[in-house]
Design a protein around this motif. Structure first.
Motif, PDB file in Angstrom:
ATOM      1  N   GLY A  55      -6.565  -2.821   2.940  1.00  0.00           N
ATOM      2  CA  GLY A  55      -6.039  -1.478   3.165  1.00  0.00           C
ATOM      3  C   GLY A  55      -7.141  -0.439   3.032  1.00  0.00           C
ATOM      4  N   LEU A  56      -7.019   0.618   3.823  1.00  0.00           N
ATOM      5  CA  LEU A  56      -7.907   1.769   3.732  1.00  0.00           C
ATOM      6  C   LEU A  56      -7.040   3.018   3.783  1.00  0.00           C
ATOM      7  CD1 LEU A  56     -10.748   0.836   6.286  1.00  0.00           C
ATOM      8  CD2 LEU A  56     -10.877   0.699   3.783  1.00  0.00           C
ATOM      9  N   ASP A  57      -7.379   4.011   2.963  1.00  0.00           N
ATOM     10  CA  ASP A  57      -6.620   5.267   2.954  1.00  0.00           C
ATOM     11  C   ASP A  57      -7.609   6.423   2.909  1.00  0.00           C
ATOM     12  OD1 ASP A  57      -3.948   6.635   2.675  1.00  0.00           O
ATOM     13  OD2 ASP A  57      -4.937   7.421   0.900  1.00  0.00           O
ATOM     14  N   TYR A  58      -7.310   7.459   3.672  1.00  0.00           N
ATOM     15  CA  TYR A  58      -8.238   8.585   3.819  1.00  0.00           C
ATOM     16  C   TYR A  58      -7.573   9.870   3.359  1.00  0.00           C
ATOM     17  CZ  TYR A  58     -11.019  12.190   6.177  1.00  0.00           C
ATOM     18  OH  TYR A  58     -11.775  13.293   6.466  1.00  0.00           O
ATOM     19  N   ALA A  61     -10.222   5.433   0.186  1.00  0.00           N
ATOM     20  CA  ALA A  61      -9.834   4.427  -0.798  1.00  0.00           C
ATOM     21  C   ALA A  61      -9.810   3.072  -0.117  1.00  0.00           C
ATOM     22  CB  ALA A  61      -8.463   4.755  -1.378  1.00  0.00           C
ATOM     23  N   THR A  62     -10.382   2.072  -0.787  1.00  0.00           N
ATOM     24  CA  THR A  62     -10.445   0.715  -0.247  1.00  0.00           C
ATOM     25  C   THR A  62      -9.619  -0.225  -1.112  1.00  0.00           C
ATOM     26  OG1 THR A  62     -12.478   0.248  -1.501  1.00  0.00           O
ATOM     27  CG2 THR A  62     -12.732   1.106   0.740  1.00  0.00           C
ATOM     28  N   LEU A  63      -8.998  -1.212  -0.464  1.00  0.00           N
ATOM     29  CA  LEU A  63      -8.200  -2.222  -1.165  1.00  0.00           C
ATOM     30  C   LEU A  63      -8.610  -3.593  -0.656  1.00  0.00           C
ATOM     31  CD1 LEU A  63      -5.798  -3.128  -2.977  1.00  0.00           C
ATOM     32  CD2 LEU A  63      -4.324  -2.804  -0.970  1.00  0.00           C
ATOM     33  N   LYS A  64      -8.969  -4.474  -1.596  1.00  0.00           N
ATOM     34  CA  LYS A  64      -9.358  -5.840  -1.236  1.00  0.00           C
ATOM     35  C   LYS A  64      -9.005  -6.777  -2.381  1.00  0.00           C
ATOM     36  CE  LYS A  64     -13.274  -8.570   0.470  1.00  0.00           C
ATOM     37  NZ  LYS A  64     -14.739  -8.594   0.713  1.00  0.00           N
ATOM     38  N   ASN A  65      -8.254  -7.804  -2.049  1.00  0.00           N
ATOM     39  CA  ASN A  65      -7.839  -8.801  -3.052  1.00  0.00           C
ATOM     40  C   ASN A  65      -7.145  -8.149  -4.244  1.00  0.00           C
ATOM     41  OD1 ASN A  65      -9.018 -10.834  -1.467  1.00  0.00           O
ATOM     42  ND2 ASN A  65     -11.008 -10.530  -2.444  1.00  0.00           N
ATOM     43  N   GLY A  66      -6.329  -7.145  -3.959  1.00  0.00           N
ATOM     44  CA  GLY A  66      -5.550  -6.493  -5.013  1.00  0.00           C
ATOM     45  C   GLY A  66      -6.322  -5.508  -5.862  1.00  0.00           C
ATOM     46  N   LYS A  67      -7.584  -5.238  -5.542  1.00  0.00           N
ATOM     47  CA  LYS A  67      -8.412  -4.313  -6.304  1.00  0.00           C
ATOM     48  C   LYS A  67      -8.766  -3.105  -5.441  1.00  0.00           C
ATOM     49  CE  LYS A  67      -8.641  -6.914  -9.998  1.00  0.00           C
ATOM     50  NZ  LYS A  67      -8.007  -6.498 -11.276  1.00  0.00           N
ATOM     51  N   PHE A  68      -8.936  -1.952  -6.115  1.00  0.00           N
ATOM     52  CA  PHE A  68      -9.191  -0.697  -5.424  1.00  0.00           C
ATOM     53  C   PHE A  68     -10.623  -0.223  -5.648  1.00  0.00           C
ATOM     54  CE2 PHE A  68      -4.653  -0.836  -6.086  1.00  0.00           C
ATOM     55  CZ  PHE A  68      -4.139  -0.329  -4.905  1.00  0.00           C
ATOM     56  N   GLY A  69     -11.190   0.370  -4.592  1.00  0.00           N
ATOM     57  CA  GLY A  69     -12.491   1.011  -4.671  1.00  0.00           C
ATOM     58  C   GLY A  69     -12.430   2.371  -3.995  1.00  0.00           C
TER      59      GLY A  69
END
Length: 380
Positions: free
Chosen positions: A186-189, A195-203
């Motif tokens: 997922g990506l959110d702007y 905001a980045t989402l990968k393997n249940g973790k956020f960056g």
């Protein structure tokens, strides 16, 4: 006052920039002032702010709302998009109008839709989809085209597109250069932050890539203050503060964090609130059992606080405005001009002292009531 269109048995319909008058399957177009826009007679008419799509027999043409023709070509179909655009079909091929006055071919396009960015003066992009469901994009402003190759594509900024491939998300620029590979869940702007989402973790990263925080946190990262240099992050359900360089500024031990001052955060552990100086790593005020926001704005935050079984008022710019000496405290004014009513009960005398306190914490008036009179006043 004379009518713009004389009384007639024909059907009159308002159009952008004018009127159509239909009689016996023939349609004429008039300006808002009632002047004939063209000598031609049409069988179908559609319009937007800049163009009329007009049909004669089995072919369509484009007539500008100023009365001039868009070239001499005829088309099999015309679709008007928004207020200023159109797409035409000739021999199964689609082309789009650009503000430069040219038709730009849309290769493989079977379906189209329009996306506008209101933050950029309603600049326009045409999303095109081929028969296999793959999507591409055309920038109406400069004619830049990305052929259909994505499962989905969305414009975030004029040079920033979100893409989807096989259920994963990435970013490309207007030339198709990969800015982030399509490996994210997922990506959110929002406001220049991604905001980045990968393997249940956020960056988190910003558009300029001046900082990038890999996905490693258990909740969306949020700005602590307006500077964006301090962020609220979470690990294992507990919150802490980090810098934009991803270095920790506090331990991850809080249930909630709210902005108070640039270096002092309002934090909650279990049901107790504290003011925590995260630069000096220390608490700077007594534990607070309860808070209620009286005012929350960029200029000032004002709290009604409860501690040591008494109420008071705390400001992030003025400090403790009203000391915690009252058994009850209410703002009977407004958020802009608060007027606090504080209550104290004197047990030995069975009386209530009521204080009126201005927003600077200065008592303005005091009243004394016996218990019976005060209870009747509250009920009334």
């Amino acid at each position: 006052m004379s009518p713009v269109i004389p009384l007639t048995s024909a059907h009159i319909q308002a159009m952008p920039g004018g009127w159509t008058v239909e009689k016996e399957d023939s349609i004429r177009i008039y300006t808002l002032e009632g002047k004939l826009l063209s000598d031609s007679v049409f069988t179908e008419v559609a319009g937007n702010a800049d163009f009329y799509a007009v049909k004669k027999k089995d072919s369509w043409s484009i007539l500008r709302t100023n009365g001039t023709w868009f070239g001499s070509a005829t088309f099999d179909e015309v679709n008007l998009l928004g207020n200023h655009l159109f797409v035409v079909k000739q021999k199964k091929n689609l082309s789009a109008y650009s503000p430069g006055g040219k038709l730009i071919k849309l290769p493989e396009a079977e379906k189209i839709r329009l996306q506008l960015l209101s933050a950029y003066d309603n600049q326009s992009w045409i999303i095109l989809e081929n028969k296999r469901g793959k999507k591409g994009i055309l920038s109406v402003q400069n004619g830049a085209l990305l052929p259909p190759r994505y499962d989905d594509i969305q414009v975030w900024e004029p040079d920033l597109y979100k893409t989807e491939l096989k259920g994963k998300f990435g970013l490309v620029n207007a030339k198709g250069k990969i800015l982030l590979p399509a490996i994210y869940d997922g990506l959110d702007y929002q406001k220049g932050l991604i905001a980045t989402l990968k393997n249940g973790k956020f960056g988190l990263m910003n558009v300029s890539k001046s900082f990038t925080i890999p996905p490693q946190y258990s909740a969306l990262l949020r700005n602590y203050d307006q500077s964006g240099r301090v962020l609220i992050a979470a690990k294992a359900g507990r919150y802490g503060l980090i810098g934009a360089d991803n270095k920790p500024l506090s331990e991850f031990v809080f249930d909630e964090i709210q902005y108070w001052q640039n270096e002092v955060a309002l934090v909650r552990q279990d049901q107790t609130w504290y003011l925590y100086h995260f630069v000096e790593k220390r608490y700077i005020f007594k534990p607070i059992d309860f808070i209620e926001y009286i005012k929350q704005s960029p200029e000032e935050i004002v709290l009604k606080v409860y501690m040591d079984k008494m109420y008071g008022i705390l400001s992030n710019t003025k400090g403790q405005v009203v000391s915690c000496d009252y058994e009850d405290l209410a703002n009977v004014g407004s958020e802009t001009f608060p007027l606090y009513l504080g209550e104290k009960y004197i047990d030995d005398a069975d009386i209530y002292l009521v204080f009126y306190i201005n927003r600077e914490g200065q008592p303005m008036r005091r009243q004394i009531f016996n218990a019976n009179k005060y209870q009747r006043m509250l009920c009334d």
